[in-house]
Each structure stands twice: as C-alpha cells, then as structure tokens.
Write a protein that holds these residues in place. Structure first.
Motif, PDB file in Angstrom:
ATOM      1  N   GLU A   1      35.869  -1.504 -17.337  1.00 41.26           N
ATOM      2  CA  GLU A   1      35.932  -2.964 -17.252  1.00 41.26           C
ATOM      3  C   GLU A   1      35.296  -3.595 -18.491  1.00 41.26           C
ATOM      4  O   GLU A   1      34.203  -3.211 -18.913  1.00 41.26           O
ATOM      5  CB  GLU A   1      35.207  -3.464 -15.996  1.00 41.26           C
ATOM      6  CG  GLU A   1      35.274  -4.968 -15.795  1.00 41.26           C
ATOM      7  CD  GLU A   1      36.694  -5.480 -15.732  1.00 41.26           C
ATOM      8  OE1 GLU A   1      37.080  -6.228 -16.676  1.00 41.26           O
ATOM      9  OE2 GLU A   1      37.406  -5.136 -14.777  1.00 41.26           O
ATOM     10  N   ALA A   2      35.981  -4.589 -19.088  1.00 44.51           N
ATOM     11  CA  ALA A   2      35.478  -5.261 -20.285  1.00 44.51           C
ATOM     12  C   ALA A   2      35.055  -6.696 -20.021  1.00 44.51           C
ATOM     13  O   ALA A   2      34.261  -7.262 -20.773  1.00 44.51           O
ATOM     14  CB  ALA A   2      36.542  -5.240 -21.386  1.00 44.51           C
ATOM     15  N   ASP A   3      35.541  -7.299 -18.950  1.00 48.89           N
ATOM     16  CA  ASP A   3      35.232  -8.686 -18.653  1.00 48.89           C
ATOM     17  C   ASP A   3      33.808  -8.820 -18.102  1.00 48.89           C
ATOM     18  O   ASP A   3      33.422  -8.080 -17.188  1.00 48.89           O
ATOM     19  CB  ASP A   3      36.232  -9.226 -17.630  1.00 48.89           C
ATOM     20  CG  ASP A   3      35.957 -10.663 -17.248  1.00 48.89           C
ATOM     21  OD1 ASP A   3      36.296 -11.562 -18.035  1.00 48.89           O
ATOM     22  OD2 ASP A   3      35.379 -10.888 -16.164  1.00 48.89           O
ATOM     23  N   GLU A   4      33.029  -9.750 -18.655  1.00 54.38           N
ATOM     24  CA  GLU A   4      31.630  -9.867 -18.272  1.00 54.38           C
ATOM     25  C   GLU A   4      31.462 -10.215 -16.796  1.00 54.38           C
ATOM     26  O   GLU A   4      30.610  -9.643 -16.102  1.00 54.38           O
ATOM     27  CB  GLU A   4      30.940 -10.928 -19.127  1.00 54.38           C
ATOM     28  CG  GLU A   4      29.446 -11.074 -18.833  1.00 54.38           C
ATOM     29  CD  GLU A   4      28.762 -12.053 -19.752  1.00 54.38           C
ATOM     30  OE1 GLU A   4      28.031 -11.604 -20.652  1.00 54.38           O
ATOM     31  OE2 GLU A   4      28.966 -13.280 -19.563  1.00 54.38           O
TER      32      GLU A   4
ATOM     33  N   ALA B   1      21.355  -3.565 -19.108  1.00 57.68           N
ATOM     34  CA  ALA B   1      21.974  -2.385 -19.711  1.00 57.68           C
ATOM     35  C   ALA B   1      23.437  -2.641 -20.062  1.00 57.68           C
ATOM     36  O   ALA B   1      23.980  -2.011 -20.972  1.00 57.68           O
ATOM     37  CB  ALA B   1      21.859  -1.192 -18.767  1.00 57.68           C
ATOM     38  N   ALA B   2      24.053  -3.583 -19.347  1.00 54.50           N
ATOM     39  CA  ALA B   2      25.449  -3.931 -19.606  1.00 54.50           C
ATOM     40  C   ALA B   2      25.582  -5.114 -20.560  1.00 54.50           C
ATOM     41  O   ALA B   2      26.691  -5.609 -20.785  1.00 54.50           O
ATOM     42  CB  ALA B   2      26.150  -4.253 -18.285  1.00 54.50           C
ATOM     43  N   GLY B   3      24.447  -5.591 -21.095  1.00 57.22           N
ATOM     44  CA  GLY B   3      24.481  -6.708 -22.028  1.00 57.22           C
ATOM     45  C   GLY B   3      24.517  -8.069 -21.378  1.00 57.22           C
ATOM     46  O   GLY B   3      24.813  -9.077 -22.038  1.00 57.22           O
ATOM     47  N   ILE B   4      24.188  -8.139 -20.090  1.00 59.46           N
ATOM     48  CA  ILE B   4      24.188  -9.397 -19.351  1.00 59.46           C
ATOM     49  C   ILE B   4      22.742  -9.854 -19.177  1.00 59.46           C
ATOM     50  O   ILE B   4      21.938  -9.140 -18.582  1.00 59.46           O
ATOM     51  CB  ILE B   4      24.856  -9.222 -17.975  1.00 59.46           C
ATOM     52  CG1 ILE B   4      26.308  -8.761 -18.130  1.00 59.46           C
ATOM     53  CG2 ILE B   4      24.783 -10.511 -17.162  1.00 59.46           C
ATOM     54  CD1 ILE B   4      26.969  -8.368 -16.818  1.00 59.46           C
ATOM     55  N   PRO B   5      22.356 -11.033 -19.675  1.00 63.29           N
ATOM     56  CA  PRO B   5      20.989 -11.517 -19.491  1.00 63.29           C
ATOM     57  C   PRO B   5      20.637 -11.617 -18.014  1.00 63.29           C
ATOM     58  O   PRO B   5      21.476 -11.977 -17.184  1.00 63.29           O
ATOM     59  CB  PRO B   5      21.008 -12.900 -20.154  1.00 63.29           C
ATOM     60  CG  PRO B   5      22.150 -12.845 -21.125  1.00 63.29           C
ATOM     61  CD  PRO B   5      23.174 -11.967 -20.466  1.00 63.29           C
ATOM     62  N   SER B   6      19.380 -11.295 -17.699  1.00 62.27           N
ATOM     63  CA  SER B   6      18.981 -11.304 -16.288  1.00 62.27           C
ATOM     64  C   SER B   6      17.514 -11.679 -16.157  1.00 62.27           C
ATOM     65  O   SER B   6      16.743 -11.617 -17.119  1.00 62.27           O
ATOM     66  CB  SER B   6      19.223  -9.933 -15.646  1.00 62.27           C
ATOM     67  OG  SER B   6      18.369  -8.956 -16.223  1.00 62.27           O
ATOM     68  N   ALA B   7      17.138 -12.075 -14.943  1.00 63.39           N
ATOM     69  CA  ALA B   7      15.764 -12.441 -14.630  1.00 63.39           C
ATOM     70  C   ALA B   7      15.491 -12.059 -13.186  1.00 63.39           C
ATOM     71  O   ALA B   7      16.414 -11.814 -12.395  1.00 63.39           O
ATOM     72  CB  ALA B   7      15.538 -13.939 -14.848  1.00 63.39           C
ATOM     73  N   ILE B   8      14.197 -12.046 -12.830  1.00 63.03           N
ATOM     74  CA  ILE B   8      13.778 -11.794 -11.457  1.00 63.03           C
ATOM     75  C   ILE B   8      13.306 -13.102 -10.855  1.00 63.03           C
ATOM     76  O   ILE B   8      12.484 -13.808 -11.441  1.00 63.03           O
ATOM     77  CB  ILE B   8      12.630 -10.764 -11.404  1.00 63.03           C
ATOM     78  CG1 ILE B   8      13.108  -9.406 -11.910  1.00 63.03           C
ATOM     79  CG2 ILE B   8      12.091 -10.641  -9.976  1.00 63.03           C
ATOM     80  CD1 ILE B   8      14.187  -8.783 -11.066  1.00 63.03           C
TER      81      ILE B   8
END
Length: 232
Positions: free
Chosen positions: A29-32, A87-94
C-alpha cells in the motif's frame, strides 16, 4: 513535524520488530490514509486487550515490548500504534483522556475501587493527509463480540474513539476530559494519576508498581479479561 516522527524511548519506531510488523501490515500500500487504516486494524486485532496486567515497569510500555507480549491495555496499545505510524512516515502523538466506561467486569470494577471512570485512557493521534485524527485501537474484535459492543472502526479521515453505544443501543461510554497529546508517553503522569484515583489492589494484584516498589512483570495468573462476564 520532526517531534512527531522521530523514535522515542517508548515509541521505538526504529526497532526491527516494529518495522517488520509495519511492513507486514501495510504490504504494498502506498496511500497514506490506507496505510494508517491498515496499521490501526493490525494493532486493534493483533494485540489482545488486557487491563488485568497493569505494571509501571517502563520497559513494558515500549512499543516493541507490547508487540512481543501480544497484549496490552489502552495505553500500551496506543503507544504501539503511534510507533507503527512513525515507522511508516506518519506523524503521531499519544493522547490521554478520562472516560466513563460502563462496559466493565465485576473483577475489574472492584480493582478500580468501584468506579466506572477510566482515568488517562490512552489514544493515538495520527496526522493523516494533513489533519490530526484520534484513534483508539484498544478493543480487539473478539472482545467486542464477546461483550456485545460494536467494534471501533477507522476510515483514516474521522476520529475512531471508544464506542458510545453497545449492540443494543445502550449507552456505554462517554468522554469526561481530554488532557491533550504528547510526543512521547508521559508515563509518570499516568502512574501518579492512577495512584491518586485507584486503590493499591489495582496494581499490586498485577505487579508491584507504586513509587518505591520494585518493578516486576505482571502476574501470569491474572486471568483473561474477555473470559469474565461483562456487567450489564
């Protein structure tokens, strides 16, 4: 976006095990947005929800440790999803919030001192296609079926939070307060809030977690949450 993309002490997104898990979940899959959706379901259903084994040994909140254990409650599962996203290049937070949750068991309610308020309920915030969305990967599909609640679904565009109603349209959950988000898990806050709001038995039956106590692994004989009868 750098603080929301780099590995941290708990969100060890550079771990080989995390990267392998992400690669399997995403495939080609390439779509974010679709990547985020695949990761959500991989964590939701691949890691069993278990609030009977709560410990404040920091190692057990590291994403790679949660993955290796195969179970966790809402906070560790949110940490794992956030690490996978990075790890997939998607910004994240808790994120942390207080939730009134009537979907409980008598055993857990007693450990919580008779309250239905789940303090510092954990969620992962993901920045997908330029906007932040909140996601709760806590309840695996088998648990939802066992307890008669609708599973939390995620489409990559809208918040995916706890289920407000069960399968019979009875109100089960409601958010009381949202405490915001962090670039890494604020474990000290969670520990201090739990010590303030819950009796010692919540922790000591699963592991030694109070300040000044030696950290240890959760008890192996704590039982499985989904094997207990849900409160109605």
């Amino acid at each position: 976006m750098r603080p929301w993309l780099v590995p941290t002490g708990f969100l060890d997104s550079d771990s080989p095990a995390i990267r392998e898990f992400v690669a399997r979940a995403i495939g080609d899959e390439a779509d974010e947005r679709r990547k985020a959706v695949r990761l959500f379901y991989a964590v939701r259903d691949g890691i069993r929800y278990d609030p009977y084994r709560i410990s404040f040994d920091p190692i057990q909140y590291r994403a790679s440790s949660v993955l290796a254990a195969g179970y966790g409650w809402c906070v560790p599962k949110a940490v794992l999803l956030a690490a996978c996203a990075r790890a997939a290049g998607i910004p994240s937070a808790i994120g942390l919030a207080d939730v009134v949750n009537h979907m409980n068991t008598e055993k857990l309610r007693q450990r919580m001192g008779g309250t239905d308020v789940f303090y510092d309920h954990g969620y992962a915030a993901l920045r997908v296609d330029g906007r932040w969305v909140k996601t709760v990967p806590a309840f695996n599909i088998e648990l939802c079926e066992r307890f008669g609640v609708r599973p939390t679904d995620f489409d990559g565009t809208s918040d995916a939070l706890y289920q407000e109603f069960d399968a019979d349209n009875r109100r089960r959950m409601a958010y009381q307060a949202d405490h915001g988000t962090w670039s890494d898990l604020p474990l000290d806050k969670v520990r201090d809030d739990f010590v303030q709001h819950y009796p010692r038995e919540l922790f000591e039956q699963g592991a030694s977690v109070l300040p000044g106590h030696a950290a240890g692994r959760p008890a192996a004989d704590a039982g499985r949450f989904e094997d207990d009868a849900p409160l109605r």
